[in-house]
Design a protein around this motif. Sequence first.
Motif, mmCIF file in Angstrom:
data_model
loop_
_atom_site.group_PDB
_atom_site.id
_atom_site.type_symbol
_atom_site.label_atom_id
_atom_site.label_comp_id
_atom_site.label_asym_id
_atom_site.label_seq_id
_atom_site.Cartn_x
_atom_site.Cartn_y
_atom_site.Cartn_z
ATOM 1 N N HIS A 31 25.876 15.099 3.774
ATOM 2 C CA HIS A 31 24.839 13.749 4.327
ATOM 3 C C HIS A 31 24.842 13.457 2.975
ATOM 4 C CE1 HIS A 31 24.249 13.674 8.811
ATOM 5 N NE2 HIS A 31 24.847 14.596 8.872
ATOM 6 N N THR A 32 23.930 12.411 3.242
ATOM 7 C CA THR A 32 23.440 11.575 1.859
ATOM 8 C C THR A 32 22.179 12.557 1.592
ATOM 9 O OG1 THR A 32 21.617 11.085 3.205
ATOM 10 C CG2 THR A 32 23.802 9.332 2.821
ATOM 11 N N ASN A 33 21.782 13.397 1.984
ATOM 12 C CA ASN A 33 20.365 14.382 1.249
ATOM 13 C C ASN A 33 19.824 15.698 1.751
ATOM 14 O OD1 ASN A 33 18.291 13.759 3.578
ATOM 15 N ND2 ASN A 33 18.579 11.650 2.524
ATOM 16 N N GLU A 34 19.584 16.903 1.364
ATOM 17 C CA GLU A 34 19.429 17.396 1.518
ATOM 18 C C GLU A 34 18.544 18.273 2.737
ATOM 19 O OE1 GLU A 34 17.672 22.307 -0.142
ATOM 20 O OE2 GLU A 34 17.208 20.549 -1.373
ATOM 21 N N ASP A 35 17.655 17.436 2.981
ATOM 22 C CA ASP A 35 16.956 16.690 4.508
ATOM 23 C C ASP A 35 18.191 17.175 5.369
ATOM 24 O OD1 ASP A 35 13.848 17.595 3.348
ATOM 25 O OD2 ASP A 35 13.954 15.585 2.540
ATOM 26 N N ARG A 36 18.613 15.569 5.446
ATOM 27 C CA ARG A 36 19.451 15.558 6.642
ATOM 28 C C ARG A 36 20.743 16.757 6.758
ATOM 29 N NH1 ARG A 36 20.965 8.609 5.835
ATOM 30 N NH2 ARG A 36 18.655 8.448 6.216
ATOM 31 N N VAL A 37 21.154 17.336 5.985
ATOM 32 C CA VAL A 37 22.013 18.499 5.928
ATOM 33 C C VAL A 37 21.063 20.337 6.899
ATOM 34 C CG1 VAL A 37 22.784 19.992 4.299
ATOM 35 C CG2 VAL A 37 22.891 17.990 4.386
ATOM 36 N N LEU A 38 19.939 19.754 6.440
ATOM 37 C CA LEU A 38 19.252 20.695 7.122
ATOM 38 C C LEU A 38 18.493 20.367 8.741
ATOM 39 C CD1 LEU A 38 16.794 21.622 4.427
ATOM 40 C CD2 LEU A 38 19.132 23.609 5.084
ATOM 41 N N LEU A 39 18.921 18.962 9.106
ATOM 42 C CA LEU A 39 18.929 18.521 10.465
ATOM 43 C C LEU A 39 20.184 18.554 10.901
ATOM 44 C CD1 LEU A 39 16.257 15.308 9.659
ATOM 45 C CD2 LEU A 39 15.785 16.977 11.249
ATOM 46 N N PHE A 40 21.003 18.419 10.087
ATOM 47 C CA PHE A 40 22.719 18.816 10.975
ATOM 48 C C PHE A 40 23.180 19.821 11.329
ATOM 49 C CE2 PHE A 40 27.023 18.393 10.236
ATOM 50 C CZ PHE A 40 27.226 17.326 11.474
ATOM 51 N N LEU A 41 22.560 20.515 10.306
ATOM 52 C CA LEU A 41 23.134 21.916 10.474
ATOM 53 C C LEU A 41 21.446 23.248 12.233
ATOM 54 C CD1 LEU A 41 23.241 23.716 7.213
ATOM 55 C CD2 LEU A 41 25.123 23.195 9.377
ATOM 56 N N HIS A 42 21.190 22.429 11.801
ATOM 57 C CA HIS A 42 19.498 22.699 13.248
ATOM 58 C C HIS A 42 20.667 21.893 14.839
ATOM 59 C CE1 HIS A 42 16.441 22.203 15.897
ATOM 60 N NE2 HIS A 42 16.043 23.298 15.467
ATOM 61 N N ASP A 43 21.377 20.997 14.051
ATOM 62 C CA ASP A 43 21.272 20.630 15.147
ATOM 63 C C ASP A 43 22.900 20.940 15.816
ATOM 64 O OD1 ASP A 43 19.656 18.970 15.884
ATOM 65 O OD2 ASP A 43 20.751 17.631 14.666
ATOM 66 N N TYR A 44 23.714 21.611 14.433
ATOM 67 C CA TYR A 44 25.132 22.418 15.053
ATOM 68 C C TYR A 44 25.009 23.321 13.923
ATOM 69 C CZ TYR A 44 25.579 17.262 16.662
ATOM 70 O OH TYR A 44 25.250 15.868 17.331
ATOM 71 N N PRO A 45 24.045 24.594 14.706
ATOM 72 C CA PRO A 45 24.242 25.752 14.167
ATOM 73 C C PRO A 45 25.707 26.374 13.958
ATOM 74 C CG PRO A 45 22.992 26.126 16.058
ATOM 75 C CD PRO A 45 23.655 24.378 16.179
ATOM 76 N N PHE A 46 26.338 25.903 14.969
ATOM 77 C CA PHE A 46 27.537 26.866 14.916
ATOM 78 C C PHE A 46 28.513 26.238 13.700
ATOM 79 C CE2 PHE A 46 28.253 23.150 16.878
ATOM 80 C CZ PHE A 46 29.599 21.408 16.504
ATOM 81 N N ILE A 47 27.961 25.177 12.807
ATOM 82 C CA ILE A 47 29.142 24.933 11.837
ATOM 83 C C ILE A 47 28.676 25.628 10.655
ATOM 84 C CG2 ILE A 47 29.064 23.052 9.781
ATOM 85 C CD1 ILE A 47 27.938 21.039 12.240
ATOM 86 N N GLU A 48 29.863 26.141 9.335
ATOM 87 C CA GLU A 48 29.435 26.427 8.418
ATOM 88 C C GLU A 48 28.576 26.189 7.073
ATOM 89 O OE1 GLU A 48 33.371 28.522 7.215
ATOM 90 O OE2 GLU A 48 33.813 28.498 9.855
ATOM 91 N N LYS A 49 27.786 26.868 7.044
ATOM 92 C CA LYS A 49 26.769 25.838 5.766
ATOM 93 C C LYS A 49 27.665 25.817 4.684
ATOM 94 C CE LYS A 49 22.590 28.380 7.135
ATOM 95 N NZ LYS A 49 21.065 29.284 7.246
ATOM 96 N N ASN A 50 28.796 26.651 4.475
ATOM 97 C CA ASN A 50 29.991 26.172 2.844
ATOM 98 C C ASN A 50 30.244 25.143 2.763
ATOM 99 O OD1 ASN A 50 31.221 27.255 4.583
ATOM 100 N ND2 ASN A 50 31.829 29.060 3.683
ATOM 101 N N LYS A 51 30.661 24.293 4.026
ATOM 102 C CA LYS A 51 31.050 23.257 4.301
ATOM 103 C C LYS A 51 30.402 22.262 3.997
ATOM 104 C CE LYS A 51 34.144 24.363 8.745
ATOM 105 N NZ LYS A 51 34.490 23.665 9.511
ATOM 106 N N MET A 52 29.370 22.470 4.305
ATOM 107 C CA MET A 52 28.037 21.108 3.640
ATOM 108 C C MET A 52 28.475 20.416 2.714
ATOM 109 S SD MET A 52 27.105 20.692 6.642
ATOM 110 C CE MET A 52 26.750 18.977 6.255
ATOM 111 N N LYS A 53 28.205 19.265 2.399
ATOM 112 C CA LYS A 53 27.904 18.841 1.342
ATOM 113 C C LYS A 53 27.266 17.785 1.347
ATOM 114 C CE LYS A 53 31.374 21.213 -1.030
ATOM 115 N NZ LYS A 53 31.169 21.426 -1.937
#
Length: 374
Positions: A158-180
């Motif tokens: 995603h384009t910023n940290e806030d959006r990453v956190l929102l995305f992970l909240h929506d899909y908690p099954f996604i591994e955090k280390n995948k996110m950039k």
Amino acid sequence: MKKIAIIHFQPLEYYPPIINTINFLDKKNDDKLRITVYSSLNVKGRRKFISENISIKRTSFPKESDSSFLSFIKQLWFNFYTISCLLFSRPDTILYYESYSAFPAFIYLKYINPQAKLIIHFHEYFTKDWYIHGMKLVKFYHKLEVKYLFKKSNVISHTNEDRVLLFLHDYPFIEKNKMKILPNYPPSEWSRPVDLNKGRIIKPVRVVYIGSLSLATTYIKEFCNWVLAHKGELTFDIYCYNLDKETEGYLTSCQNEIIRFYPNGVDYKEIPSLLRGYDAGVILYKGLSYNFIYNAPNKLFEYLACGLDVWFSDKMIGILPYIKEDTFPKVIKVDFENLFDFQVDKAISKEGLHPFVHNYFSENVNSILLHELI
């Protein structure tokens, strides 16, 4: 040779970050990489983007005047054409942008080449509610993402940290280390030295806006009224091709020697030379959705790269980390609902301040992406 497929259903010309990415990959391209982009033809009269060394294949994009059936057929044809190309080219890596582009990636990774690497990038943040009430096809594509592609992916960005956190909240099954985090920065060639002689105010203050507009979702009307009330202390130029009829009618009616509206917008390549004629750029979103509240848009970094101060809506939490008031160019939070408290002379003054040297350039972001691709 490593083969990479980039799938971007939306026309490239509407999204400067993908243009910057393709240009970067084009320059870095060598005999060890074969990159193909799959996208659509733009229908808003923008100059067609062409890459010298990267093949770009396009199909027709739905127009507003198309029937729902014709629009559906064009979307199906994009999927069929892209899948056919993937079948014969057999890329090692798939990079797709947003849920609009997910279906060809799903078919390829599920049934043709499950060993391929998958990278997903989102220009925007889409809530679960957006998918529920949005286009039926995109809703279907998103179900495939949740069921298979998000889990299959190697990287999601995603384009910023806030959006990453929102995305992970929506899909908690996604591994955090995948996110950039891959922000929307302009190329370094846009950078210009800060003018050290701009410590004093020269009236009129020249203000500019570049981008999409709507009376409903931006403070364009409030800002225009404020500019007119200052009776020549400011000028305001608006470059916008993506707007509704009501907003276009309003801006056309506002035109005079102080406010100038350019309905053809400006070509992306011409933005740096254009912005050099201004003192400040405005960001006017009302922040009516999480997508805009938690947004640090292209134009923030484009204005800064060209040495302009930035006046942004206080509803945009995503820009708060970039506030700069003790250096220049400045980034200033503005309450566009109470503009008469905003002091122009104080905002534009640079006396006693020192230049802010930033590194908000797309090469830094795309180096991270290239590393993931190869």
